[in-house]
Design an enzyme around this catalytic site. Structure first.
Site, PDB file in Angstrom:
ATOM      1  N   ARG A  77       0.851  -1.185   0.000  1.00 51.85           N
ATOM      2  CA  ARG A  77       0.000   0.000   0.000  1.00 51.85           C
ATOM      3  C   ARG A  77       0.890   1.239   0.000  1.00 51.85           C
ATOM      4  NH1 ARG A  77      -3.350  -2.918  -1.551  1.00 51.85           N
ATOM      5  NH2 ARG A  77      -5.386  -3.402  -0.649  1.00 51.85           N
ATOM      6  N   HIS A  85      -0.888  -0.007  -9.807  1.00 52.07           N
ATOM      7  CA  HIS A  85      -1.530  -0.961  -8.883  1.00 52.07           C
ATOM      8  C   HIS A  85      -2.009  -2.197  -9.656  1.00 52.07           C
ATOM      9  CE1 HIS A  85      -3.830  -1.351  -4.834  1.00 52.07           C
ATOM     10  NE2 HIS A  85      -3.641  -2.554  -5.368  1.00 52.07           N
TER      11      HIS A  85
HETATM   12  P1  NDP Z   1      -1.444 -11.833   4.923  1.00 47.74           P
HETATM   13  O1  NDP Z   1      -2.381 -11.344   5.968  1.00 47.74           O
HETATM   14  O2  NDP Z   1      -1.527 -13.239   4.492  1.00 47.74           O
HETATM   15  O3  NDP Z   1       0.064 -11.580   5.409  1.00 47.74           O
HETATM   16  C1  NDP Z   1       0.453 -10.434   6.098  1.00 47.74           C
HETATM   17  C2  NDP Z   1       1.877 -10.609   6.596  1.00 47.74           C
HETATM   18  O4  NDP Z   1       2.330  -9.367   7.152  1.00 47.74           O
HETATM   19  C3  NDP Z   1       1.987 -11.658   7.710  1.00 47.74           C
HETATM   20  O5  NDP Z   1       3.191 -12.379   7.588  1.00 47.74           O
HETATM   21  C4  NDP Z   1       2.010 -10.791   8.978  1.00 47.74           C
HETATM   22  O6  NDP Z   1       2.697 -11.360  10.074  1.00 47.74           O
HETATM   23  C5  NDP Z   1       2.797  -9.604   8.469  1.00 47.74           C
HETATM   24  N1  NDP Z   1       2.555  -8.447   9.333  1.00 47.74           N
HETATM   25  C6  NDP Z   1       1.389  -7.834   9.633  1.00 47.74           C
HETATM   26  N2  NDP Z   1       1.583  -6.820  10.491  1.00 47.74           N
HETATM   27  C7  NDP Z   1       2.898  -6.807  10.765  1.00 47.74           C
HETATM   28  C8  NDP Z   1       3.728  -6.017  11.594  1.00 47.74           C
HETATM   29  N3  NDP Z   1       3.220  -5.028  12.364  1.00 47.74           N
HETATM   30  N4  NDP Z   1       5.038  -6.281  11.626  1.00 47.74           N
HETATM   31  C9  NDP Z   1       5.568  -7.283  10.896  1.00 47.74           C
HETATM   32  N5  NDP Z   1       4.837  -8.089  10.075  1.00 47.74           N
HETATM   33  C10 NDP Z   1       3.528  -7.847  10.020  1.00 47.74           C
HETATM   34  O7  NDP Z   1      -1.611 -10.843   3.682  1.00 47.74           O
HETATM   35  P2  NDP Z   1      -1.387 -11.152   2.124  1.00 47.74           P
HETATM   36  O8  NDP Z   1      -0.044 -11.760   1.961  1.00 47.74           O
HETATM   37  O9  NDP Z   1      -2.548 -11.843   1.539  1.00 47.74           O
HETATM   38  O10 NDP Z   1      -1.397  -9.652   1.524  1.00 47.74           O
HETATM   39  C11 NDP Z   1      -0.463  -8.698   1.970  1.00 47.74           C
HETATM   40  C12 NDP Z   1      -0.820  -7.318   1.437  1.00 47.74           C
HETATM   41  O11 NDP Z   1      -0.520  -7.219   0.048  1.00 47.74           O
HETATM   42  C13 NDP Z   1      -2.293  -6.933   1.503  1.00 47.74           C
HETATM   43  O12 NDP Z   1      -2.667  -6.528   2.801  1.00 47.74           O
HETATM   44  C14 NDP Z   1      -2.375  -5.808   0.505  1.00 47.74           C
HETATM   45  O13 NDP Z   1      -2.098  -4.575   1.155  1.00 47.74           O
HETATM   46  C15 NDP Z   1      -1.247  -6.109  -0.488  1.00 47.74           C
HETATM   47  N6  NDP Z   1      -1.763  -6.473  -1.811  1.00 47.74           N
HETATM   48  C16 NDP Z   1      -1.431  -5.688  -2.879  1.00 47.74           C
HETATM   49  C17 NDP Z   1      -1.871  -6.014  -4.141  1.00 47.74           C
HETATM   50  C18 NDP Z   1      -1.471  -5.199  -5.324  1.00 47.74           C
HETATM   51  O14 NDP Z   1      -1.989  -5.408  -6.416  1.00 47.74           O
HETATM   52  N7  NDP Z   1      -0.537  -4.290  -5.208  1.00 47.74           N
HETATM   53  C19 NDP Z   1      -2.713  -7.186  -4.383  1.00 47.74           C
HETATM   54  C20 NDP Z   1      -2.983  -7.955  -3.199  1.00 47.74           C
HETATM   55  C21 NDP Z   1      -2.527  -7.593  -1.960  1.00 47.74           C
HETATM   56  P3  NDP Z   1       2.197 -12.728  10.755  1.00 47.74           P
HETATM   57  O15 NDP Z   1       2.652 -13.803   9.782  1.00 47.74           O
HETATM   58  O16 NDP Z   1       2.895 -12.792  12.027  1.00 47.74           O
HETATM   59  O17 NDP Z   1       0.704 -12.633  10.867  1.00 47.74           O
HETATM   60  C1  OXD Z   2      -5.689  -6.291  -2.891  1.00 54.31           C
HETATM   61  C2  OXD Z   2      -5.324  -5.356  -3.931  1.00 54.31           C
HETATM   62  O1  OXD Z   2      -5.521  -5.966  -1.728  1.00 54.31           O
HETATM   63  O2  OXD Z   2      -5.769  -5.532  -5.070  1.00 54.31           O
HETATM   64  O3  OXD Z   2      -6.115  -7.404  -3.222  1.00 54.31           O
HETATM   65  O4  OXD Z   2      -4.573  -4.409  -3.696  1.00 54.31           O
END
Ligand code: NDP
Ligand code: OXD
Length: 306
Positions: A221, A269
């Site tokens: 993000r 994006h």
């Molecule tokens: P998940 O919820 O599966 O994974 C999130 C990861 O981030 C976990 O490993 C979590 O730790 C870690 N995390 C969360 N908070 C913290 C913190 N404070 N400190 C350290 N680590 C942290 O999410 P996804 O992998 O499915 O997606 C990740 C992000 O990707 C989405 O939230 C979205 O913002 C972005 N995204 C962007 C897209 C794009 O097109 N650009 C498309 C899809 C997603 P833990 O393992 O301990 O829970």
């Molecule tokens: C998502 C994205 O969060 O598209 O899936 O950014």
């Protein structure tokens, strides 16, 4: 069963038809203000009014993996917020990040510029061992990306909130692990959810800790990154470049300096798009499971914010 659908900027008909096909018997409609109460809502960036009006929802399904647009609304008590889990996004994300890593490491951007002037010249190969890739966020997407990069023999590190074990990836966790993770990273990939804890996490202080010649790939993000701090570190030469797919304001305004910065590559994006068929199938499966009283995955912890 009644299902409401809401999104901006996407043609709703194929989605409505898809849900009607997967869930025969369900009444599936595009949300309008004042709509009759529904059991489920499938949304992307809904207005607060939808949540305020719909008092009988069992769950709200987000049409993306990141739920920050929903967690910043007043979310009704007792309603499950469910995000997409992969649904075809992790392989796209792995492609995007690997492409950005290869382009930087192999200097394909330089070759592209030189080819435009018919220049035939080799560059000295970089040492892979000096280009450690650090992935912040080891969830559904981050873990797949980290392992995809590791298959090309780059040293790969990962950082998460709680301790994780990802084969082929040296894992760090929590505040305590962040300093060592950053110091050992040269190419930083952000795949964190946007929460109050992760907002502005890539700033002058944290980015200064990257190994010299650092490179930033932000596919999570825009608000994870402090724009001015990135530009200052690129201009000072501490950072070598950045590939940015996400921005504080989207579409990225034409006057934003990222568009014209010679060390920044901008994409709109698009690193991992929501795939319609996969998403409909996943959400429909979860609705049926909920109707049978079975537990489902991808339920967001609203306290944690992801
Ligand atoms: P998940 O919820 O599966 O994974 C999130 C990861 O981030 C976990 O490993 C979590 O730790 C870690 N995390 C969360 N908070 C913290 C913190 N404070 N400190 C350290 N680590 C942290 O999410 P996804 O992998 O499915 O997606 C990740 C992000 O990707 C989405 O939230 C979205 O913002 C972005 N995204 C962007 C897209 C794009 O097109 N650009 C498309 C899809 C997603 P833990 O393992 O301990 O829970
Ligand atoms: C998502 C994205 O969060 O598209 O899936 O950014």
């Amino acid at each position: 069963m009644r299902i409401l659908f809401f999104t901006e900027g996407t043609r709703p008909e194929p989605w409505l038809d898809g849900f009607r096909c997967e869930l025969p018997g369900a009444q599936v409609e595009f949300w309008q203000p004042g709509a009759a109460p529904a059991d489920y809502a499938v949304v992307w960036h809904p207005p607060q009014q939808l949540l305020d009006e719909q008092r009988e929802l069992k769950a709200v399904f987000n049409m993306g993996a990141g739920v920050d647009a929903l967690t910043k609304l007043k979310f009704p008590d007792g309603v499950a917020l469910v995000r997409l889990e992969d649904a075809g996004m992790s392989v796209q994300m792995a492609e995007f990040v690997c492409h950005a890593v290869f382009r930087h490491f192999r200097e394909f951007d330089v070759y592209e510029r030189e080819a435009a002037h018919a220049k035939w010249a080799f560059r000295r190969p970089n040492r892979r061992s000096e280009f450690t890739v650090g992935v912040m966020g080891l969830g559904v997407l981050g873990a797949t990306v980290a392992q995809a990069v590791a298959r090309f023999d780059y040293p790969v590190l990962g950082w998460s909130r709680s301790p994780r074990d990802v084969p082929g990836v040296r894992c760090y966790s929590g505040e305590a692990g962040l300093r060592d993770f950053l110091a050992a990273t040269r190419i930083l990939v952000c795949l964190l959810p946007l929460t109050s804890q992760t907002e502005n996490i890539m700033n002058r202080e944290t980015l200064s800790r990257l190994a010299p010649g650092g490179y930033v790939i932000n596919v999570a993000r825009g608000a994870h990154l402090v724009d001015e701090d990135l530009i200052a570190l690129l201009d000072s030469g501490h950072l070598a470049g950045a590939t940015l797919d996400v921005f504080r304001t989207e579409p990225l305004p034409p006057e934003h300096p990222f568009w014209r910065h010679p060390k920044i590559t901008v994409t709109p994006h698009t690193s991992a798009r929501t795939l319609r068929d996969e998403s409909i199938a996943q959400i429909a499966r979860k609705i049926l499971a909920m109707e049978r009283g079975e537990p489902i995955g991808g339920v967001v912890d609203l306290e944690r914010g992801y």
